[in-house]
Design an enzyme around this catalytic site. Structure first.
Site, PDB file in Angstrom:
ATOM      1  CD  GLU A 388       5.369  -3.578  27.903  1.00 43.29           C
ATOM      2  OE1 GLU A 388       4.424  -2.841  27.156  1.00 43.29           O
ATOM      3  OE2 GLU A 388       6.282  -3.025  28.824  1.00 43.29           O
ATOM      4  CG  HIS A 457       0.770   4.176  20.423  1.00 46.86           C
ATOM      5  ND1 HIS A 457       1.157   4.663  21.390  1.00 46.86           N
ATOM      6  CD2 HIS A 457      -0.347   3.284  21.020  1.00 46.86           C
ATOM      7  CE1 HIS A 457       1.359   4.885  22.566  1.00 46.86           C
ATOM      8  NE2 HIS A 457       0.240   3.510  22.690  1.00 46.86           N
TER       9      HIS A 457
END
Length: 653
Positions: A388, A457
């Site tokens: 990322e 999440h």
């Protein structure tokens, strides 16, 4: 190198040395504020490495970057003025010692975060490779950066894509206050082998050895053979920072090493050996001293930045959206996920500088949203490793080099693993360069509770992002807004966080048409009303509409505002509504504490337009991580019934 080339290199090294020594004196005298890290002893690394560089080649640097930027061609007076925080500085006094930059010279910035320039260098190298003109990137970093995740992510992606980049490690023997030998289990150059990368080690205090040794590296990288790792072994004369007493070093050993390895002494001796006259050498030394004296005089005489400019350079100007283009009411009715895909498709078709990148985006990503675009746009929809920080750096460097990247962060929860690139790089680079660059990049991501995705999440983190000046935060609810805002975000010249709600992906609506845009920073009144204002965004905006319909049956006329953009916040629309209704409920999916709702409530109270008839009430999730068990998640999160209850409360006052 012949004698004249060595003399020219000596002049450049001497300029760096005398500038750094003068900076050290000025810093001790409080003429230069902030932090200063000098590169005394490392002059041959910068000058030798950049002997073969073009103006159009890019460098990224470190907190110890004065030598790099001077060797790349930054004018000494502009650098000195920048260090003094003057309006004539290279960055108008916004960058300072650790952030000196000049993109017109290919200087994409020194950097106050160890290793952070490496992912940005990868992005610049990607743009250079796509241009195909033989330009390359030299990423300077110290031995301490080898231990950072940014280093490994950048090395991996550069090697995988065979990008034109030279990773140049200046190994000066110390990582801040610790000896390099105590920080790494293997030799530094051995790290390159793990990425299939060629590596060389050069004696960094010998200008000829560095220049001659790196020459074939430049040729190899320019020829398209991929990145090369170069280690230059050098010395650090001063401490980690100016004023560092260096109690961790043996003084006698340090003095002996510095004397034996001083690159200026070595080079001057070479000039004498080659028959360069003392008059020629002394003429160079006199000329360089005059340049440094003039740089100090210029900086001292330069004006301070005007106080009125304190808010300049944070954002690039927004493009004006043509409000005459409205959504096509007869557009095909499709899911919001397909509407977003169409927006990406249309953006790729409209502008060759747009490209998509991220984990599995070529295959469609976890939701299949980008499926088919890679085949339609070869080379412009790119799968990346699970890296990322490298993905965000790719976007930053490519945007600085003129591209319009749209990169994907698979889940908003993954923000933590790449926050530096967004918070300290993308958000600040326009400001710290004094407006010299724009960063037209979009980070698409998604979030949402309600599917038992658990604590890692499900998070709604827009408040964290909105708290960072320089970032734009967009959160659409409807399909039309998703299309119009995404197209506007891609065309915007600022870094935009585009946050989609995954539970809205299958909600169907009419696609608005290719020319439709929604202005960034403008809220929508999705339901007019006179009794109470409900402010919400993303999926909560849908819940607010549902709540308003239920309240209407009770005779309560609620006005619903969908923010659409969190930052910049449309204060005018919110306050205009509140001034009429004098009652407000704010509904957010995020945990209630310390959120966007709290900011809106404080803003409304602080506006002072009226006396409150009722308290401003916020609705949101409880202050805990998202539970996994469905029964607990339903208890934890807020929904339409909570909005209804909050409105009833304010209406009862």
């Amino acid at each position: 190198m012949n004698g004249e080339e060595v003399l020219h290199a000596y002049e450049k090294m001497l300029l760096i040395r005398l500038m750094e020594e003068r900076i050290s004196v000025l810093y001790k005298g409080d003429t230069i504020p902030g932090f200063v890290h000098t590169s005394i002893g490392q002059e041959a690394c910068a000058v030798g490495a950049l002997t073969h560089a073009r103006v159009s080649d890019v460098i990224t640097s470190t907190h110890r970057g004065h030598g790099h930027v001077l060797a790349k061609g930054l004018e000494p007076d502009r650098m000195m003025a920048e260090l003094m925080g003057k309006a004539t500085g290279a960055n108008n006094g916004r960058g300072g010692s650790m952030h000196v930059a000049d993109p017109r010279l290919g200087i994409f910035g020194a950097n106050g975060i160890v290793g952070a320039g490496l992912p940005i260098a990868v992005g610049a190298a990607f743009a250079a490779k796509e241009r195909g003109d033989g330009d390359l990137v030299i990423a300077f970093f110290g031995d301490g950066a080898i231990a950072t995740g940014a280093f490994h992510e950048a090395m991996n992606l550069a090697a995988l894509w065979k990008l034109p980049i030279i990773f140049l490690c200046e190994n000066n023997g110390f990582s801040e206050f610790s000896a390099t030998a105590d920080q790494h289990p293997v030799p530094i150059s051995a790290r390159a082998a793990g990425y299939g990368m060629v590596s060389i080690t050069l004696p960094g205090n010998d200008i000829e050895a560095v220049s001659d040794g790196i020459a074939p590296v430049f040729e190899q990288v320019r020829a398209g053979n991929g990145p090369v790792f170069v280690e230059v072994e050098t010395i650090r004369v001063h401490g980690h920072y100016e004023g560092d007493p260096q109690v961790y070093r043996d003084k006698e050993e340090m003095a002996r090493d510095v004397h034996a390895a001083d690159p200026l002494t070595l080079t001057r001796g070479r000039l004498v050996e080659r028959g360069i006259s003392s008059d020629a050498i002394e003429a160079v030394e006199k000329r360089v001293k005059a340049v440094v004296d003039n740089a100090e005089q210029f900086a001292r005489a330069s004006p301070q930045p005007e106080r009125s400019t304190v808010m300049d350079y944070i954002y690039s100007p927004r493009r004006i959206v043509d409000s005459r283009v409205v959504a096509d009411p007869d557009g095909a009715v499709i899911s919001q996920s397909k509407i977003i895909k169409q927006a990406l498709d249309d953006a790729l078709a409209a502008d060759p500088d747009v490209f998509l990148a991220g984990i599995d985006v070529a295959g469609g990503n976890v939701f299949g949203l980008t499926r088919g675009l890679a085949a339609r746009y070869p080379g412009r929809v790119l799968d990346t490793p699970i890296s990322e920080s490298a993905i965000m750096g790719l976007a930053i460097g490519a945007a600085m080099a003129g591209r319009r990247p749209v990169v994907e962060l698979m889940y908003l929860d993954f923000l933590g693993v790449c926050l530096d690139q967004l918070m300290n790089q993308a958000a600040k680079l326009r400001f710290m360069t004094g407006g010299a660059v724009s960063l037209p990049l979009v980070v698409r991501t998604q979030f949402g509770s309600g599917r038992s995705s658990g604590g890692q999440h499900s998070q709604s983190l827009e408040a964290l992002l909105a708290h960072i000046p320089g970032l734009t935060v967009v959160m659409p609810s409807s399909g039309a807004d998703a299309y119009g805002l995404l197209r506007a975000a891609i065309e915007d010249d600022n870094p935009v966080m585009f946050i989609e709600h995954r539970l809205l992906y299958e909600k169907k609506s009419a696609i608005p048409g290719e020319g439709f845009r929604v202005p960034i920073g403008k809220a929508a009144v999705t339901r007019p009303g006179k009794d109470v204002t409900i402010v919400s965004w993303s999926r909560m905006a849908m819940h607010a509409l549902a709540a308003a319909e239920e309240l209407a049956a009770e005779g309560i006329d609620a006005e619903v505002i969908d923010l659409r953009t969190i930052a910049p916040l449309d204060r005018e629309t919110i306050l205009e509504s509140f001034q009429r209704t004098n009652r407000m409920v704010i509904a957010q999916e995020a945990v209630l504490d310390f959120g966007v709702g709290a900011e809106i409530a404080a803003m409304a109270v602080d506006s002072g337009f009226w006396s409150l008839d009722a308290p401003i009430v916020r609705v949101g999730a409880r202050y805990s991580p998202a539970p996994y068990a469905p029964v607990l998640e339903r208890e934890w999160e807020a929904g339409p019934e909570d909005i209804v209850a909050a409105v009833r409360r304010v209406m009862s006052c």
